[in-house]
Scaffold this motif. Structure first.
Motif, PDB file in Angstrom:
ATOM      1  N   PRO A  47      20.852 -44.462 -12.354  1.00  0.00           N
ATOM      2  CA  PRO A  47      20.727 -45.868 -12.002  1.00  0.00           C
ATOM      3  C   PRO A  47      20.131 -46.792 -13.074  1.00  0.00           C
ATOM      4  O   PRO A  47      19.211 -46.201 -14.103  1.00  0.00           O
ATOM      5  CB  PRO A  47      19.695 -46.064 -10.914  1.00  0.00           C
ATOM      6  CG  PRO A  47      18.907 -44.931 -10.996  1.00  0.00           C
ATOM      7  CD  PRO A  47      19.896 -43.536 -11.515  1.00  0.00           C
ATOM      8  N   PRO A  48      20.422 -47.883 -13.523  1.00  0.00           N
ATOM      9  CA  PRO A  48      19.978 -48.572 -14.701  1.00  0.00           C
ATOM     10  C   PRO A  48      18.642 -48.773 -14.398  1.00  0.00           C
ATOM     11  O   PRO A  48      18.058 -49.174 -13.086  1.00  0.00           O
ATOM     12  CB  PRO A  48      20.737 -50.031 -14.455  1.00  0.00           C
ATOM     13  CG  PRO A  48      21.293 -50.105 -13.207  1.00  0.00           C
ATOM     14  CD  PRO A  48      21.511 -48.827 -12.684  1.00  0.00           C
ATOM     15  N   ARG A  49      17.718 -49.048 -15.511  1.00  0.00           N
ATOM     16  CA  ARG A  49      16.221 -49.155 -15.361  1.00  0.00           C
ATOM     17  C   ARG A  49      15.997 -50.614 -15.292  1.00  0.00           C
ATOM     18  O   ARG A  49      16.245 -51.629 -15.861  1.00  0.00           O
ATOM     19  CB  ARG A  49      15.632 -48.697 -16.803  1.00  0.00           C
ATOM     20  CG  ARG A  49      14.273 -48.690 -16.908  1.00  0.00           C
ATOM     21  CD  ARG A  49      13.565 -48.658 -18.060  1.00  0.00           C
ATOM     22  NE  ARG A  49      12.195 -48.440 -18.300  1.00  0.00           N
ATOM     23  CZ  ARG A  49      11.342 -47.343 -18.197  1.00  0.00           C
ATOM     24  NH1 ARG A  49      11.775 -46.208 -17.820  1.00  0.00           N
ATOM     25  NH2 ARG A  49       9.849 -47.340 -18.072  1.00  0.00           N
ATOM     26  N   ALA A  50      15.243 -50.763 -14.134  1.00  0.00           N
ATOM     27  CA  ALA A  50      14.850 -52.216 -13.938  1.00  0.00           C
ATOM     28  C   ALA A  50      13.835 -53.079 -14.868  1.00  0.00           C
ATOM     29  O   ALA A  50      13.059 -52.097 -15.530  1.00  0.00           O
ATOM     30  CB  ALA A  50      14.407 -52.292 -12.664  1.00  0.00           C
ATOM     31  N   THR A  51      14.208 -54.155 -15.125  1.00  0.00           N
ATOM     32  CA  THR A  51      13.154 -54.903 -16.046  1.00  0.00           C
ATOM     33  C   THR A  51      12.731 -56.169 -15.325  1.00  0.00           C
ATOM     34  O   THR A  51      13.303 -56.413 -14.378  1.00  0.00           O
ATOM     35  CB  THR A  51      13.881 -55.444 -17.452  1.00  0.00           C
ATOM     36  OG1 THR A  51      14.909 -56.042 -16.795  1.00  0.00           O
ATOM     37  CG2 THR A  51      14.480 -53.947 -18.078  1.00  0.00           C
ATOM     38  N   ALA A  52      11.727 -56.872 -15.766  1.00  0.00           N
ATOM     39  CA  ALA A  52      11.267 -58.120 -15.047  1.00  0.00           C
ATOM     40  C   ALA A  52      12.689 -59.109 -15.113  1.00  0.00           C
ATOM     41  O   ALA A  52      12.777 -59.721 -14.159  1.00  0.00           O
ATOM     42  CB  ALA A  52      10.371 -58.792 -15.802  1.00  0.00           C
ATOM     43  N   GLU A  53      13.213 -59.116 -16.197  1.00  0.00           N
ATOM     44  CA  GLU A  53      14.536 -60.019 -16.273  1.00  0.00           C
ATOM     45  C   GLU A  53      15.473 -59.495 -15.230  1.00  0.00           C
ATOM     46  O   GLU A  53      16.159 -60.576 -14.556  1.00  0.00           O
ATOM     47  CB  GLU A  53      15.387 -59.808 -17.651  1.00  0.00           C
ATOM     48  CG  GLU A  53      16.267 -60.790 -17.773  1.00  0.00           C
ATOM     49  CD  GLU A  53      16.922 -60.839 -19.210  1.00  0.00           C
ATOM     50  OE1 GLU A  53      18.039 -61.499 -19.353  1.00  0.00           O
ATOM     51  OE2 GLU A  53      16.179 -60.052 -20.191  1.00  0.00           O
ATOM     52  N   SER A  54      15.939 -58.145 -15.190  1.00  0.00           N
ATOM     53  CA  SER A  54      16.857 -57.900 -14.226  1.00  0.00           C
ATOM     54  C   SER A  54      16.341 -58.206 -12.583  1.00  0.00           C
ATOM     55  O   SER A  54      16.913 -58.579 -11.722  1.00  0.00           O
ATOM     56  CB  SER A  54      17.336 -56.413 -14.479  1.00  0.00           C
ATOM     57  OG  SER A  54      16.302 -55.578 -14.078  1.00  0.00           O
ATOM     58  N   ALA A  55      15.048 -57.940 -12.368  1.00  0.00           N
ATOM     59  CA  ALA A  55      14.533 -58.113 -11.119  1.00  0.00           C
ATOM     60  C   ALA A  55      14.674 -59.616 -10.658  1.00  0.00           C
ATOM     61  O   ALA A  55      15.070 -59.988  -9.556  1.00  0.00           O
ATOM     62  CB  ALA A  55      13.135 -57.535 -11.090  1.00  0.00           C
ATOM     63  N   ARG A  56      14.246 -60.615 -11.649  1.00  0.00           N
ATOM     64  CA  ARG A  56      14.287 -62.018 -11.448  1.00  0.00           C
ATOM     65  C   ARG A  56      15.998 -62.401 -11.269  1.00  0.00           C
ATOM     66  O   ARG A  56      16.053 -63.178 -10.391  1.00  0.00           O
ATOM     67  CB  ARG A  56      13.887 -62.745 -12.735  1.00  0.00           C
ATOM     68  CG  ARG A  56      13.666 -64.155 -12.401  1.00  0.00           C
ATOM     69  CD  ARG A  56      13.326 -64.982 -13.691  1.00  0.00           C
ATOM     70  NE  ARG A  56      12.003 -64.458 -13.980  1.00  0.00           N
ATOM     71  CZ  ARG A  56      11.466 -63.790 -15.094  1.00  0.00           C
ATOM     72  NH1 ARG A  56      12.521 -63.035 -15.897  1.00  0.00           N
ATOM     73  NH2 ARG A  56      10.297 -63.324 -15.268  1.00  0.00           N
ATOM     74  N   LYS A  57      16.583 -61.707 -11.766  1.00  0.00           N
ATOM     75  CA  LYS A  57      17.912 -62.114 -11.648  1.00  0.00           C
ATOM     76  C   LYS A  57      18.670 -61.897 -10.074  1.00  0.00           C
ATOM     77  O   LYS A  57      19.242 -62.785  -9.755  1.00  0.00           O
ATOM     78  CB  LYS A  57      18.999 -61.235 -12.377  1.00  0.00           C
ATOM     79  CG  LYS A  57      20.316 -61.631 -12.627  1.00  0.00           C
ATOM     80  CD  LYS A  57      21.228 -61.103 -13.789  1.00  0.00           C
ATOM     81  CE  LYS A  57      22.563 -61.483 -13.669  1.00  0.00           C
ATOM     82  NZ  LYS A  57      23.634 -60.858 -14.871  1.00  0.00           N
ATOM     83  N   VAL A  58      18.194 -60.858  -9.567  1.00  0.00           N
ATOM     84  CA  VAL A  58      18.554 -60.376  -8.326  1.00  0.00           C
ATOM     85  C   VAL A  58      17.878 -60.888  -7.306  1.00  0.00           C
ATOM     86  O   VAL A  58      18.126 -60.705  -5.974  1.00  0.00           O
ATOM     87  CB  VAL A  58      19.062 -58.937  -8.036  1.00  0.00           C
ATOM     88  CG1 VAL A  58      20.318 -58.638  -9.122  1.00  0.00           C
ATOM     89  CG2 VAL A  58      17.809 -58.057  -8.355  1.00  0.00           C
ATOM     90  N   LYS A  59      16.687 -61.573  -7.486  1.00  0.00           N
ATOM     91  CA  LYS A  59      15.467 -61.968  -6.774  1.00  0.00           C
ATOM     92  C   LYS A  59      14.841 -60.711  -5.902  1.00  0.00           C
ATOM     93  O   LYS A  59      14.742 -60.696  -4.717  1.00  0.00           O
ATOM     94  CB  LYS A  59      15.933 -63.022  -5.765  1.00  0.00           C
ATOM     95  CG  LYS A  59      16.538 -64.317  -6.645  1.00  0.00           C
ATOM     96  CD  LYS A  59      16.937 -65.398  -5.705  1.00  0.00           C
ATOM     97  CE  LYS A  59      17.240 -66.650  -6.303  1.00  0.00           C
ATOM     98  NZ  LYS A  59      17.934 -67.704  -5.620  1.00  0.00           N
TER      99      LYS A  59
END
Length: 349
Positions: A47-59
């Protein structure tokens, strides 16, 4: 044979693999996908590694609320307030699927194994008492239509992101079966397809009314039966009637007649969504559930219609996945609500 004829033969052959026969219940023709096993094994692609940016994008909010839904009998005509009809179950599961909920088992919830896509929300589907309407196999060894399992697969075929899984807490005659071999066949099918089968006590008594020793006897006798029919040690159990024993710890740890038991999670009978298993306040041995029902009478504030409406109106309060099971992503303001055990893998934004 011509090329066109070859295509026709292939199409007919594939169609034969995905059709389930009509049940003898309501006489309604259905086309369902061949049961697929929930993805419990790691895929070839990590699975893709989550980042602060990706977490913010999906809330992402993995400190949010998780609905654990409680079902009992699934009947063509309801005979009690807690019964649901096949159409009511179907509509509720379709609502969940459309709203981005992905089923996980109770065992996965308490073990913090929540592996769902980014932006999705976990939901735990639980069925009490092991009623025949939950699971039955037809003459081809497939789930009967309009049973709980049949409907779960029907909805999963329509909504591919809706993972076909659930938890069944059973008593001494799982799914109404008294023949040991048939019990073993049913349990093997469910476990092979990623479902959870676990302990709901042997005779479904009110544990509050029993002595400590009798509480342990009820749990141990059921645990022994489950092992005889192919279920490994249960990691979760649901309290009959949601009634807790006078010595609360007997619900999750105890021994009787030389046998011991331990559960990682104990579930109540209904009320509200549970907090995230990553939260400090996660009530591991008193996890609330929501009764599947409308908003009339006592269900105005405590059943699924009310709570699913509420979560739709307050999306920031529900658990939303970051898509990375190795990390826990939350808005910065919720960092302090998480258990210190997850501190090294937390992402805030």
């Amino acid at each position: 044979m011509t090329a066109i004829a070859n295509v026709v033969v292939v199409v007919i052959g594939l169609a034969a693999l995905v059709l389930l026969p009509r049940s003898s219940g309501e006489g309604r023709s259905q086309v369902q996908a061949h049961p697929r096993t929930p993805s419990s094994k790691p895929s070839a692609t990590a699975p893709p590694r989550a980042t602060a940016e990706s977490a913010r994008k999906v809330k992402a909010n993995e400190a949010g609320l998780v609905p654990v839904i409680m079902y009992h009998r699934i009947l063509p005509k309801r005979r009690a307030s807690i019964d649901r009809t096949p159409d009511q179950l179907r509509k509720e599961l379709e609502r969940l699927a459309k709203s981005g909920y992905v089923p996980i088992t109770a065992a996965e919830l308490v073990a913090r194994k929540i592996d769902i896509p980014a932006g999705a929300h976990p939901v735990v589907l639980t069925f009490d008492d092991g009623h025949p309407s939950h699971f039955a196999m037809d003459q081809n060894g497939m789930p009967e239509n309009d049973t709980a399992v049949g409907i779960i697969y029907e909805v999963a075929a329509k909504y591919p992101n809706f993972r076909p899984t659930a938890t069944f807490w059973v008593n001494r005659d799982p799914f109404g079966l008294r023949d040991r071999k048939r019990q073993q066949q049913a349990v093997k099918w469910l476990l092979d397809h990623g479902f959870e089968v676990a302990n709901h006590t042997y005779a479904h008594p009110d544990l509050r009314r029993l002595s400590n020793q009798k509480v342990s006897e009820q749990i141990v006798r059921q645990e022994r039966l489950l092992k005889q029919i192919g279920v490994p040690d249960s990691t979760t159990m649901a309290l009959p009637y949601g009634s807790r024993p006078r010595k609360l710890s007997r619900a999750h740890d105890g021994k009787w007649d030389g046998s011991e038991y331990h559960f990682d999670g104990v579930f109540l009978a209904g009320a509200e969504p549970t907090v995230s298993p990553y939260a400090k306040s996660f009530p591991r041995y008193a996890i609330p559930r929501i009764q599947s029902n409308g908003k009339r009478g006592e269900c105005r504030r405590w059943c699924t219609t009310y709570w699913l409406d509420w979560l739709d109106k307050h999306p920031g309060e529900r658990y939303t996945s970051d898509g990375d099971p190795a990390r826990v992503s939350v808005p910065r303001k919720l960092r302090a609500t998480l258990s210190p055990a997850r501190a090294k893998s937390v992402i805030t934004y």
